[in-house]
Design a protein around this motif. Structure first.
Motif, PDB file in Angstrom:
ATOM      1  N   GLY A  65      24.578 -48.947 -23.592  1.00 55.27           N
ATOM      2  CA  GLY A  65      23.345 -49.139 -24.100  1.00 55.27           C
ATOM      3  C   GLY A  65      22.692 -47.895 -23.803  1.00 55.27           C
ATOM      4  O   GLY A  65      22.718 -47.103 -22.805  1.00 55.27           O
ATOM      5  N   THR A  66      21.538 -47.604 -24.681  1.00 55.60           N
ATOM      6  CA  THR A  66      20.733 -46.427 -24.613  1.00 55.60           C
ATOM      7  C   THR A  66      19.177 -46.780 -24.959  1.00 55.60           C
ATOM      8  O   THR A  66      19.011 -47.739 -25.302  1.00 55.60           O
ATOM      9  N   LYS A  67      18.381 -45.772 -24.845  1.00 50.10           N
ATOM     10  CA  LYS A  67      17.004 -45.762 -25.598  1.00 50.10           C
ATOM     11  C   LYS A  67      16.872 -44.959 -26.815  1.00 50.10           C
ATOM     12  O   LYS A  67      17.391 -43.835 -26.781  1.00 50.10           O
ATOM     13  N   ILE A  68      16.419 -45.617 -27.856  1.00 50.30           N
ATOM     14  CA  ILE A  68      16.540 -45.191 -29.102  1.00 50.30           C
ATOM     15  C   ILE A  68      15.110 -45.144 -29.877  1.00 50.30           C
ATOM     16  O   ILE A  68      14.683 -46.403 -29.835  1.00 50.30           O
ATOM     17  N   ARG A  69      14.830 -44.145 -30.242  1.00 46.78           N
ATOM     18  CA  ARG A  69      13.582 -44.128 -31.419  1.00 46.78           C
ATOM     19  C   ARG A  69      13.827 -43.630 -32.596  1.00 46.78           C
ATOM     20  O   ARG A  69      14.352 -42.264 -32.521  1.00 46.78           O
ATOM     21  N   LEU A  70      13.684 -44.472 -33.626  1.00 48.28           N
ATOM     22  CA  LEU A  70      14.060 -43.903 -34.902  1.00 48.28           C
ATOM     23  C   LEU A  70      12.854 -43.114 -35.340  1.00 48.28           C
ATOM     24  O   LEU A  70      11.681 -43.236 -35.136  1.00 48.28           O
ATOM     25  N   PRO A  71      13.084 -42.040 -36.174  1.00 46.49           N
ATOM     26  CA  PRO A  71      11.934 -41.185 -36.618  1.00 46.49           C
ATOM     27  C   PRO A  71      11.517 -41.719 -37.860  1.00 46.49           C
ATOM     28  O   PRO A  71      10.120 -41.380 -38.053  1.00 46.49           O
ATOM     29  N   TYR A  72      12.016 -43.011 -38.299  1.00 45.86           N
ATOM     30  CA  TYR A  72      11.672 -43.689 -39.593  1.00 45.86           C
ATOM     31  C   TYR A  72      12.077 -45.126 -39.221  1.00 45.86           C
ATOM     32  O   TYR A  72      13.383 -45.208 -39.051  1.00 45.86           O
ATOM     33  N   PRO A  73      11.369 -46.016 -39.540  1.00 41.23           N
ATOM     34  CA  PRO A  73      11.990 -47.394 -39.255  1.00 41.23           C
ATOM     35  C   PRO A  73      12.883 -47.867 -40.560  1.00 41.23           C
ATOM     36  O   PRO A  73      12.859 -48.595 -41.384  1.00 41.23           O
ATOM     37  N   SER A  74      13.928 -47.021 -40.528  1.00 44.91           N
ATOM     38  CA  SER A  74      15.227 -47.282 -41.509  1.00 44.91           C
ATOM     39  C   SER A  74      15.900 -48.653 -41.196  1.00 44.91           C
ATOM     40  O   SER A  74      16.103 -48.977 -40.008  1.00 44.91           O
ATOM     41  N   VAL A  75      15.990 -49.348 -42.468  1.00 49.99           N
ATOM     42  CA  VAL A  75      16.882 -50.580 -42.283  1.00 49.99           C
ATOM     43  C   VAL A  75      18.169 -50.375 -41.884  1.00 49.99           C
ATOM     44  O   VAL A  75      18.642 -50.781 -40.927  1.00 49.99           O
ATOM     45  N   GLY A  76      18.895 -49.403 -42.426  1.00 49.71           N
ATOM     46  CA  GLY A  76      20.357 -49.405 -42.094  1.00 49.71           C
ATOM     47  C   GLY A  76      20.513 -48.879 -40.704  1.00 49.71           C
ATOM     48  O   GLY A  76      21.439 -49.345 -40.168  1.00 49.71           O
ATOM     49  N   ALA A  77      19.472 -47.961 -40.183  1.00 45.87           N
ATOM     50  CA  ALA A  77      19.860 -47.436 -39.142  1.00 45.87           C
ATOM     51  C   ALA A  77      19.624 -48.650 -37.864  1.00 45.87           C
ATOM     52  O   ALA A  77      20.087 -48.614 -36.878  1.00 45.87           O
ATOM     53  N   THR A  78      18.586 -49.383 -38.244  1.00 47.20           N
ATOM     54  CA  THR A  78      18.197 -50.514 -37.452  1.00 47.20           C
ATOM     55  C   THR A  78      19.577 -51.469 -37.254  1.00 47.20           C
ATOM     56  O   THR A  78      19.747 -52.042 -36.327  1.00 47.20           O
ATOM     57  N   GLU A  79      19.951 -51.810 -38.504  1.00 50.33           N
ATOM     58  CA  GLU A  79      21.077 -52.719 -38.480  1.00 50.33           C
ATOM     59  C   GLU A  79      22.399 -52.046 -37.731  1.00 50.33           C
ATOM     60  O   GLU A  79      22.921 -52.738 -37.113  1.00 50.33           O
ATOM     61  N   GLN A  80      22.628 -50.492 -37.687  1.00 48.39           N
ATOM     62  CA  GLN A  80      23.622 -49.884 -37.124  1.00 48.39           C
ATOM     63  C   GLN A  80      23.438 -50.312 -35.571  1.00 48.39           C
ATOM     64  O   GLN A  80      24.206 -50.391 -34.814  1.00 48.39           O
ATOM     65  N   VAL A  81      22.138 -50.013 -34.999  1.00 48.39           N
ATOM     66  CA  VAL A  81      21.856 -50.232 -33.820  1.00 48.39           C
ATOM     67  C   VAL A  81      22.056 -51.766 -33.084  1.00 48.39           C
ATOM     68  O   VAL A  81      22.752 -52.060 -32.028  1.00 48.39           O
ATOM     69  N   LEU A  82      21.719 -52.708 -34.056  1.00 51.13           N
ATOM     70  CA  LEU A  82      22.001 -54.070 -33.610  1.00 51.13           C
ATOM     71  C   LEU A  82      23.402 -54.288 -33.530  1.00 51.13           C
ATOM     72  O   LEU A  82      23.825 -54.963 -32.600  1.00 51.13           O
TER      73      LEU A  82
END
Length: 446
Positions: free
Chosen positions: A160-177
């Motif tokens: 686990g880690t701390k991640i801040r997306l530069p833009y609220p990307s749907v695909g990147a959010t799904e990847q994190v989940l």
């Protein structure tokens, strides 16, 4: 290919009833989520679209058994025997969808490695996989790129880690989940996408045993667990397809009842639809959309991430705005190339001028990068038939709407692309009284 071309005889209002099923932007991702479990999953309300077929094929290549359930639109996914797939077999799916990138996290957890072929999808703007790769590296994955695709390995358990997306990307959010749920420790994701399909994916993962908390200000906290089971889930309906049919009703002076459409996920669209002059009625089974007569109203519109006006709603609505009285202003803030489809509308008689400037106040990622991402639509315009080549999924359906609203016959090329996100759209068009035919049928009728 003549079966990829459609003749559309326009000028007839669309009237009748159709049904939308599970969201294209949720169902394939929920199918990928089944790969994380050690027990079978049951997914209901699954549409018969190409993206579902692509993911089904990739899952089966990796040893997941996918079979129909007892009810219509139900899939049973059994990941009990996940295995490595042949690179050549995986590569056969290259270019057909962007969904394969989401296999990375689940495959790293289940196998310790993953191969992802070249990615396809609609060409509506820059959608780099860098977000995804950066996220995976932060979890501890090792990424190697070559001409064939992406090779990923996880020498140790992902963390686990701390991640801040530069833009609220749907695909990147799904990847994190999909990666964080089985990673060791806690993952905190800030500036996450919060679209309804994201929330529904979280519900799927929670049913499997994941621990996911949605906080305020686009923050999602995931506490990794050691093991996940299966799920039993009915996918939320496709709000983007529902809005497309609503715009078709408005542009053609029609009346369409959309079974399965839900008010909650469409509230922003419904407000805009009403401002333009469209009418709608909500009941427990769906939403009826119709043109009430009289003039439509010009509006100022800006797309945004949820809960703003979705970029996928913009293109169908622009077609309806060509029939509104006055000047409508559209500022596209999500995808820089999404207004390119308007050139074909102008050839059909529309009056749409594109600008590089931001014609609105919503924060924009590319306003200073010389992209034509704002439009002024002058109406009403008398549309006439034309020769149309479908550029992308939503733009393609928008061309269909324009052809149906126009006087005369249009020839629409590349209709197979619409199958990526619209289930049985030909049958639905005919159910609504549209006059459409394939060239072979036209030739045989002469």
């Amino acid at each position: 290919m003549t079966d990829d071309v459609l003749l559309v005889h326009g000028g007839t209002p669309l009237e009748g009833e159709i049904r939308v099923r599970g969201a294209k932007n949720l169902v394939p991702k929920a199918m990928v989520a089944a790969l994380l479990g050690h027990e079978p999953s049951r997914l209901r309300n699954v549409p018969d679209i190409r993206d579902v077929k692509v993911v089904r094929g990739l899952l089966q290549l990796h040893g997941v058994t996918v079979r129909p359930g007892e009810e219509h639109g139900e899939l049973i996914l059994d990941p009990s025997h996940v295995e490595s797939a042949n690179v050549a077999d995986i590569d056969a799916h290259a270019g057909s969808s962007r969904i394969p990138i989401l296999f990375c996290g689940p495959l790293l957890h289940r196998l310790g490695h993953a191969f992802i072929p070249g990615l396809g999808g609609c060409h509506i703007g820059d959608r780099p996989v860098d977000f995804h790769l950066d996220v995976l590296r932060q979890f501890g994955a090792v990424v190697d790129k070559n001409a064939e695709g992406l090779y990923l390995t996880a020498p140790q358990r992902l963390r686990g880690t701390k991640i801040r997306l530069p833009y609220p990307s749907v695909g990147a959010t799904e990847q994190v989940l999909l990666t964080a749920v089985l990673a060791e420790g806690v993952t905190e994701l800030t500036n996450a996408a919060i679209e309804p399909e994201i929330v529904d994916l979280i519900c799927v993962l929670q049913k499997m045993g994941a621990i996911i908390a949605m906080g305020t200000d686009r923050t999602i906290v995931i506490t990794g667990v050691d093991r996940l089971g299966g799920y039993n889930h009915r996918a939320l309906p496709d709000r983007l397809e529902s809005a497309s049919w609503a715009c078709a009703a408005l542009a053609t002076h029609g009346n369409i009842y959309v079974h399965g459409a839900r008010q909650l996920e469409m509230m922003t669209f419904l407000n805009t639809f009403r401002k333009v002059g469209g009418a709608f009625e909500v009941d427990d089974e769906g939403i009826r959309f119709w043109h009430p007569g009289g003039e439509l109203n010009a509006i100022a519109l800006e797309t945004d991430v949820h809960p703003g006006f979705q970029t996928d709603w913009q293109q169908p609505l622009v077609v309806a705005l060509t029939q509104a009285t006055g000047l409508s202003i559209v500022h596209e803030t999500v995808y820089e190339s999404r207004l390119g489809f308007t050139s074909a509308l102008n050839q059909m008689g529309a009056h749409i001028q594109l600008y590089r400037e931001c014609l609105g106040g919503t924060p924009c990622r590319f306003g200073r990068r010389n992209f034509q991402h704002s439009a002024v639509v002058s109406g009403p315009s008398k549309l006439h038939g034309g020769e149309l080549i479908i550029p992308d999924l939503r733009g393609g359906f928008s061309y269909l709407i324009a052809a149906l609203a126009a006087q005369g016959t249009s020839t629409v090329h590349g209709i197979d692309l619409i199958n990526r996100g619209y289930e049985n759209f030909m049958e639905k068009l005919r159910a609504l009284g549209a006059s459409v035919e394939l060239p072979k049928a036209a030739a045989s009728a002469v």
